[in-house]
Design an enzyme around this catalytic site. Sequence first.
Site, short mmCIF file in Angstrom:
data_model
loop_
_atom_site.label_atom_id
_atom_site.label_comp_id
_atom_site.label_asym_id
_atom_site.label_seq_id
_atom_site.Cartn_x
_atom_site.Cartn_y
_atom_site.Cartn_z
CE LYS A 197 36.84 37.39 38.46
NZ LYS A 197 37.97 37.45 39.73
N GLY A 249 35.82 46.70 43.49
CA GLY A 249 37.26 47.10 43.33
C GLY A 249 38.24 48.24 42.86
CB SER A 250 41.27 48.89 41.76
OG SER A 250 40.91 48.69 40.49
CB THR A 251 38.58 53.71 41.27
OG1 THR A 251 38.12 54.43 42.41
CG2 THR A 251 38.19 55.23 39.94
CB VAL A 253 38.78 47.68 37.28
CG1 VAL A 253 38.61 45.94 36.91
CG2 VAL A 253 40.66 46.84 37.19
N GLY A 254 36.87 49.71 37.45
CA GLY A 254 35.25 49.91 37.64
C GLY A 254 34.91 50.89 36.51
CD GLU A 271 32.41 49.58 47.82
OE1 GLU A 271 33.02 50.66 48.10
OE2 GLU A 271 32.45 48.30 48.96
CB CYS A 305 36.46 50.48 49.94
SG CYS A 305 35.72 49.71 50.40
CD GLU A 406 41.61 52.02 47.20
OE1 GLU A 406 40.52 52.43 48.06
OE2 GLU A 406 41.20 51.51 46.81
P1 NAI Z 1 40.36 44.48 40.95
O1 NAI Z 1 40.19 45.71 40.65
O2 NAI Z 1 41.47 44.80 39.76
O3 NAI Z 1 40.48 43.25 41.35
C1 NAI Z 1 38.57 42.92 41.65
C2 NAI Z 1 38.43 42.42 40.74
O4 NAI Z 1 37.80 42.56 39.76
C3 NAI Z 1 39.00 41.13 41.25
O5 NAI Z 1 37.92 40.44 41.40
C4 NAI Z 1 39.26 40.89 40.19
O6 NAI Z 1 39.16 39.54 39.30
C5 NAI Z 1 39.07 41.87 38.92
N1 NAI Z 1 39.08 42.25 37.90
C6 NAI Z 1 40.24 42.61 37.51
N2 NAI Z 1 39.96 43.46 36.17
C7 NAI Z 1 38.71 42.75 35.62
C8 NAI Z 1 38.10 43.41 34.49
N3 NAI Z 1 38.49 43.29 33.12
N4 NAI Z 1 37.31 42.78 34.71
C9 NAI Z 1 36.28 42.34 34.97
N5 NAI Z 1 36.62 42.06 36.48
C10 NAI Z 1 38.25 42.34 36.74
O7 NAI Z 1 42.08 45.92 42.38
P2 NAI Z 1 42.73 44.81 42.98
O8 NAI Z 1 44.27 44.56 41.08
O9 NAI Z 1 42.74 43.24 43.47
O10 NAI Z 1 43.97 45.23 43.71
C11 NAI Z 1 44.25 46.74 43.52
C12 NAI Z 1 44.07 47.85 44.18
O11 NAI Z 1 42.91 47.88 43.78
C13 NAI Z 1 43.84 47.88 45.69
O12 NAI Z 1 45.40 48.56 45.78
C14 NAI Z 1 43.21 48.67 45.77
O13 NAI Z 1 43.76 50.19 45.97
C15 NAI Z 1 41.66 48.96 45.15
N6 NAI Z 1 41.04 47.72 46.02
C16 NAI Z 1 40.00 48.34 46.03
C17 NAI Z 1 38.70 47.73 46.95
C18 NAI Z 1 37.31 47.94 47.27
O14 NAI Z 1 36.86 47.64 47.95
N7 NAI Z 1 37.75 49.32 46.74
C19 NAI Z 1 38.80 45.78 46.61
C20 NAI Z 1 39.89 45.43 46.42
C21 NAI Z 1 41.01 46.68 45.61
#
Ligand code: NAI
Length: 504
Positions: A197, A249-251, A253-254, A271, A305, A406
Site C-alpha cells: 500500500k 511511517g509515524s511511530t 501508527v507503528g 521503520e 526520518c 519528530e
Molecule cells: P502515517 O504513519 O499515518 O502514514 C504512513 C503510511 O501508513 C501511509 O501509507 C498511511 O496510509 C499508512 N497508514 C496510516 N494509518 C494506518 C493504519 N492505521 N494502518 C496501516 N497503515 C496506516 O504518517 P502521516 O500521517 O503520513 O505523517 C504524519 C507524520 O508521521 C509525519 O509528520 C512524520 O512525523 C511521520 N512520518 C514518518 C515517516 C518515516 O519515514 N519515519 C514517514 C511518514 C511520516
Amino acid sequence: MTSQPIPERERTKTRHADLAAELLPDGPLEHLIGGEWTGGDGDDTFPSINPTTGEELVDVHEGTKADIDRAVDAAWTAFEGEWGEATPGDRQALLGAMADRLEARAEMFARIEVLDNGKPITEARQDIDLAVEHLRYFAAAARNLEGKTVPHGELHVRTIREPYGVVGQVVPWNFPLLLAVWKLAPALATGNAVVLKPAEQTPASVVTYLHEVEDLLPDGVVNVVLGFGPETGAPLVSHPDVPKVAFTGSTEVGQGVMRAAADSITDLTLELGGKSPLVIAPDADPGSAAEVAVDAMFFNGGECCSAGTRLFVHESVAETFVPAFLDAVDDLTMGDPLDESTDLGPQVSRAEVEKTLHYIALARESDATVLRGGNTPEGGLLGSGCFVEPTVLTDVDPDNPVVTQEIFGPVEVVVEWDDYDAMVERANDVDYGLAAGVVTDDLSFANRIARDVEAGNVWVNTFNRLPPGQPFGGYKQSGTGREGAMETLHEYTQTKTITMDLDG
Ligand code: NAI
Ligand code: MG
C-alpha cells in the site's frame, strides 16, 4: 535565502500541468490485483495533490477491505503457483530486469516524484538512482540465502530459510518509489509475494513503475492497493493471512500496527520516526561542518526520518560555526522543485505545513530564539504552495516538543555544549533512536560518540547516506528490524531447522 525571483504562479502551474499530462494517465490510478488493473470494489476516488501548485495531480481509486482481501488471496495463489517454484537464479534475473527498466526511464520517474511529492528534481534523481542500486543489490542477494549446519554427535542439524509466503508492506510519502523498492526488492529476492500500500499523498510513481514492469512479474506476485491508512492500510496489516508486515511511517501508527500484530503474532519490520542529533566537535572545520549540517537537516525538506534535527555545537566553535551554518541556510534556494537550482521544495501537504508551523509556534511560546525562517513565505508560487521557510531555532527548553518530537519539516534546533557527558545524555534523551552524526577529524572522538549514542545508524563527516548493504533501522521507538542489507533477507524469511538422527 537567495533572492531567487518568485516563479510566476500561473506559469509554474502550466508547467506542472503539462508535465503531468505527459507522464500520468487521465483516469483514476488503479489497483493491481492478481495481474489485473482494477478500480476495485468501491466507487470512491480521491485526489493526489501536487504540493507545489496545490492543485490535483491525479485521481486515485480508494481501496477497501474487500480489495485487500482479494489482493491477499491473489498473492497466496501466486506463491502457491509458479512463483513458489522460482529458483534463486530466477529471482535474481527478475530483480535485475526490474532495475534495468527503472534505470532506462529514470528521468521520467524522478519527474513524477517531483510532481507528486514536491521534492527537488536533483534529489528525486538520487532517489531513483538509489532504488536501481537497491534492486541490483537484492538481485545478487537472492543467491545468498544460506542456512547453516550445527555440529553434534549423532544428530545432523541444518537450517534453511523459507519465505513467509505473503507479506504486507505499507510505505510513506517522503521517498515514495525508493521506499517501495526498499521493501519490494528483499521480499521478492526471498521468494515472497507482496501486497503493497503506497501512501495516499504519493501513489503515482509506484503505480507507474508497476505498469513498467508488470510483464516481468507473474500475476499476483506484486499487488498494489491504493488508499488511506485506516480504510486500506489497517485491513492489510491486521490480515490474518498475512504472516509478515513491513511498515514505514509515524511511530504512532507503528504502535497501532504492533498492537494489531498481536492477534495473529504477525512478524514485523517497523521503520518509524526519528529526532537525530548531529554533534559538531571542538575540532570541526566550520565550513565543512556547516555543509554536513545543512544537508543533514534540509535534505528532502526535512521530510526524512533520519534528519539531523538537533544540532549540538561545541561552544569553542559556536562563534565561527553558527554564522557559517546560517550563511549556508541563507544560500538555500526555495522554489519550483522542477528547477535544477532549487534546494528546497514544498512540504508534501497542507497538513504537514500546519504541523510544522504548530511546532514552531510552541517554540516561540517558550521564548525560543528564531535565528532563521519560522514562517510560510508570502506571495507568488511560494505563497500558494505548501512551502515553509528553512527554520533555525535556539534557546529552546530541552523538554519543548520542538526538541523531543519528530516535526518532519525544515526545522533545526541548535544547542551549545561543553560537557561531553551532559551532551550525550541530552542527545539520548528522546524516545527515538534512528540516527546520529558527528563532524570531527578526531577518530577517537568519532568512535566515542558512535559508541555512546543510542541510534541504529551513526554517520561521521556525512549524513543521510544509505548505500545498499548498509543496514538501516532504529533503536528505541524508531522501530525494529533492519532494511537495505543482507540481514534484511532474515526479515523476509523464517528459519526452519531440520534435525536428522544419522544413527537412527
Ligand atoms: P502515517 O504513519 O499515518 O502514514 C504512513 C503510511 O501508513 C501511509 O501509507 C498511511 O496510509 C499508512 N497508514 C496510516 N494509518 C494506518 C493504519 N492505521 N494502518 C496501516 N497503515 C496506516 O504518517 P502521516 O500521517 O503520513 O505523517 C504524519 C507524520 O508521521 C509525519 O509528520 C512524520 O512525523 C511521520 N512520518 C514518518 C515517516 C518515516 O519515514 N519515519 C514517514 C511518514 C511520516
Ligand atoms: Mg501528491
